[in-house]
Write a protein that holds these residues in place. Structure first.
Motif, PDB file in Angstrom:
ATOM      1  N   MET A   1       0.845  -1.188   0.000  1.00  0.00           N
ATOM      2  CA  MET A   1       0.000   0.000   0.000  1.00  0.00           C
ATOM      3  C   MET A   1       0.885   1.244   0.000  1.00  0.00           C
ATOM      4  N   GLY A   2       0.903   1.933  -1.117  1.00  0.00           N
ATOM      5  CA  GLY A   2       1.676   3.162  -1.221  1.00  0.00           C
ATOM      6  C   GLY A   2       3.157   2.991  -0.973  1.00  0.00           C
ATOM      7  N   HIS A   3       3.685   1.795  -1.219  1.00  0.00           N
ATOM      8  CA  HIS A   3       5.110   1.508  -1.020  1.00  0.00           C
ATOM      9  C   HIS A   3       5.548   1.727   0.425  1.00  0.00           C
ATOM     10  N   ARG A   4       4.569   1.739   1.346  1.00  0.00           N
ATOM     11  CA  ARG A   4       4.891   1.994   2.746  1.00  0.00           C
ATOM     12  C   ARG A   4       4.377   0.903   3.682  1.00  0.00           C
ATOM     13  N   ALA A   5       3.373   0.150   3.258  1.00  0.00           N
ATOM     14  CA  ALA A   5       2.736  -0.805   4.167  1.00  0.00           C
ATOM     15  C   ALA A   5       2.364  -2.083   3.429  1.00  0.00           C
ATOM     16  N   HIS A   6       2.387  -3.181   4.161  1.00  0.00           N
ATOM     17  CA  HIS A   6       1.860  -4.432   3.642  1.00  0.00           C
ATOM     18  C   HIS A   6       0.345  -4.321   3.522  1.00  0.00           C
ATOM     19  N   ASP A   7      -0.214  -5.009   2.546  1.00  0.00           N
ATOM     20  CA  ASP A   7      -1.667  -5.054   2.394  1.00  0.00           C
ATOM     21  C   ASP A   7      -2.258  -5.750   3.623  1.00  0.00           C
ATOM     22  N   PRO A   8      -3.162  -5.093   4.355  1.00  0.00           N
ATOM     23  CA  PRO A   8      -3.743  -5.731   5.544  1.00  0.00           C
ATOM     24  C   PRO A   8      -4.497  -7.017   5.256  1.00  0.00           C
ATOM     25  N   MET A   9      -4.879  -7.256   4.012  1.00  0.00           N
ATOM     26  CA  MET A   9      -5.552  -8.514   3.707  1.00  0.00           C
ATOM     27  C   MET A   9      -4.635  -9.715   3.904  1.00  0.00           C
ATOM     28  N   LEU A  10      -3.310  -9.469   3.975  1.00  0.00           N
ATOM     29  CA  LEU A  10      -2.395 -10.540   4.355  1.00  0.00           C
ATOM     30  C   LEU A  10      -2.670 -11.008   5.777  1.00  0.00           C
ATOM     31  N   VAL A  11      -3.165 -10.116   6.626  1.00  0.00           N
ATOM     32  CA  VAL A  11      -3.542 -10.492   7.988  1.00  0.00           C
ATOM     33  C   VAL A  11      -4.708 -11.477   7.942  1.00  0.00           C
ATOM     34  N   ALA A  12      -5.715 -11.154   7.131  1.00  0.00           N
ATOM     35  CA  ALA A  12      -6.870 -12.039   7.003  1.00  0.00           C
ATOM     36  C   ALA A  12      -6.456 -13.412   6.485  1.00  0.00           C
ATOM     37  N   GLU A  13      -5.597 -13.446   5.483  1.00  0.00           N
ATOM     38  CA  GLU A  13      -5.147 -14.730   4.942  1.00  0.00           C
ATOM     39  C   GLU A  13      -4.308 -15.492   5.956  1.00  0.00           C
ATOM     40  N   THR A  14      -3.530 -14.786   6.767  1.00  0.00           N
ATOM     41  CA  THR A  14      -2.753 -15.440   7.826  1.00  0.00           C
ATOM     42  C   THR A  14      -3.683 -16.106   8.828  1.00  0.00           C
ATOM     43  N   LEU A  15      -4.750 -15.413   9.227  1.00  0.00           N
ATOM     44  CA  LEU A  15      -5.711 -15.985  10.164  1.00  0.00           C
ATOM     45  C   LEU A  15      -6.420 -17.187   9.564  1.00  0.00           C
ATOM     46  N   ARG A  16      -6.808 -17.083   8.313  1.00  0.00           N
ATOM     47  CA  ARG A  16      -7.475 -18.214   7.658  1.00  0.00           C
ATOM     48  C   ARG A  16      -6.571 -19.434   7.657  1.00  0.00           C
ATOM     49  N   GLN A  17      -5.308 -19.244   7.266  1.00  0.00           N
ATOM     50  CA  GLN A  17      -4.379 -20.358   7.219  1.00  0.00           C
ATOM     51  C   GLN A  17      -4.091 -20.912   8.613  1.00  0.00           C
ATOM     52  N   ALA A  18      -4.029 -20.045   9.613  1.00  0.00           N
ATOM     53  CA  ALA A  18      -3.748 -20.496  10.976  1.00  0.00           C
ATOM     54  C   ALA A  18      -4.845 -21.426  11.487  1.00  0.00           C
ATOM     55  N   GLY A  19      -6.101 -21.088  11.225  1.00  0.00           N
ATOM     56  CA  GLY A  19      -7.192 -21.951  11.659  1.00  0.00           C
ATOM     57  C   GLY A  19      -7.127 -23.326  11.020  1.00  0.00           C
ATOM     58  N   LEU A  20      -6.833 -23.373   9.725  1.00  0.00           N
ATOM     59  CA  LEU A  20      -6.733 -24.648   9.029  1.00  0.00           C
ATOM     60  C   LEU A  20      -5.560 -25.469   9.548  1.00  0.00           C
TER      61      LEU A  20
END
Length: 382
Positions: free
Chosen positions: A131-150
């Motif tokens: 995001m704007g060459h300054r931040a990771h896309d927060p949707m990576l957080v959502a995907e991390t949580l999804r993968q963690a549950g599985l």
């Protein structure tokens, strides 16, 4: 918001989940030695979701099994050590076909129903772009949580691969510091605790996973996900849908997308919305050829694609100003089906505490709300 399960026919509820629950101490170790890490797996090997096996070089002993799968005992390699990010966990444990889409690298059990999980977020991703060459896309957080549950369901609770997961909710909130983009990939450590564990006999039927996210030893975010596990036979009765036919239905011609730049995208293939001409409402644009949102064939629109639709609609509702969802609370009431028009509606609710704006989104299909979300959108400097 808690969402009730579908009304089940008599006896069907007993078929939700078939893997053994986490036994305690010697009982669990004895089972792992007898039959491998998951119910039905061969001793010394790990059966994959799409076939094949992951060989345990140490012959199926308890410690060898955990290490072969990428896990550690509590006395093993600490997850703040560099070795925790050397390799990904087996892709099948997080329901991914492409190794490049696996974010988790290692985990360890800390105690009853509590775990540490290591994840690495890439500096650049083909879909979840910075995001704007300054931040990771927060949707990576959502995907991390999804993968963690599985991961925890399969590797620690013994849910067999091939079972289906019904996700009812996913929530996260992150600080800007937690999303900062550095000169190296982000090394993230998650402390995960299982709550509201539901069982059918000795089988896991569902749970809620609460997660705290850390970078450099600092708490930078929290999240939760809740789901139920469904055996193949139970799923076939819940959803008597032929996968090949459903997948073919998704081949219908795609409507023209909204202008990619309006939703922070560079390519039309990454846009999941199409104009409707009805104010703050857009059609969900489902492209089954997308290599990330549709990593493998499924019989419905995946939850991450639905959340992406709400994210893009939130940005459009804000007038397309660059913004990222530092907070997201999504509830899933029913599947979003292929072959039936689906509308995403988004409205700005007002300012968010701490900065940014709160946006409410709904995903409506056949006159019924299939999913809803509350997003905290924070402006991004470009």
């Amino acid at each position: 918001m808690a969402v009730a399960l579908l009304e089940l026919e008599p006896g069907l509820d007993r078929e939700l989940g078939r893997g053994p629950l986490r036994e305690r101490g010697p009982e669990r170790e004895a089972r792992l030695v007898r039959q491998g890490p998951l119910q039905g797996a061969r001793q010394g090997s790990y059966e994959g979701l799409h076939g094949g096996s992951y060989e345990d070089s140490q012959g199926g002993a308890y410690g060898g099994v955990r290490q072969a799968l990428g896990g550690e005992s509590a006395a093993g390699c600490p997850l703040d050590d560099g070795c925790a990010f050397d390799r990904t966990v087996p892709r099948r444990l997080v329901h991914r076909s492409a190794v490049s889409e696996v974010l988790l690298t290692r985990w360890r059990a800390l105690g009853d129903n509590t775990f540490e999980i290591a994840a690495q977020w890439p500096r650049g991703h083909s879909f979840y772009t910075p995001m704007g060459h300054r931040a990771h896309d927060p949707m990576l957080v959502a995907e991390t949580l999804r993968q963690a549950g599985l991961l925890i369901a399969h590797a620690e609770f013994g849910v067999p691969l091939g079972h289906q997961f019904l996700m009812w909710g996913l929530t996260y909130e992150m600080t800007e510091e937690g999303l900062r983009l550095d000169g190296t990939p982000a090394a993230v450590t998650a402390r995960a605790t299982c709550h509201d564990i539901k069982t059918r006999g000795r089988s896991l039927a569902g749970l809620r996973l609460a997660v705290e996210l850390h970078r450099d030893g600092v708490l930078v975010g929290r999240g939760e996900t809740s789901f139920h596990c469904v055996s193949p036979s139970a799923y076939a009765r819940l959803r008597p849908i032929d996968l090949d036919r459903a997948w073919a239905t998704a081949e219908a011609p795609l409507p023209e997308p909204v202008e990619p730049g309006l939703v922070g995208r560079d390519r039309a293939q990454d846009v999941v919305l199409a104009p409707t001409g009805e104010g703050n409402a857009w059609s969900l644009r489902v492209d089954r050829r997308h290599p990330v949102l549709f990593d493998h064939p499924v019989d419905h629109v995946p939850g991450m694609a639905v959340m992406e639709g709400m994210r893009q609609a939130a940005r459009l509702a804000m007038g397309s100003a660059p913004a990222m969802p530092v907070g997201f609370s999504a509830d899933f009431a029913r599947y979003v089906e292929f072959g039936s028009p689906c509308t995403v509606v988004a409205e700005v609710e007002g300012p968010a505490e701490g900065g940014g704006s709160v946006v409410r989104a709904r995903v409506v299909q056949d006159g019924v709300t299939a999913a809803s979300g509350r997003l905290v959108m924070l402006p991004v400097a470009v």
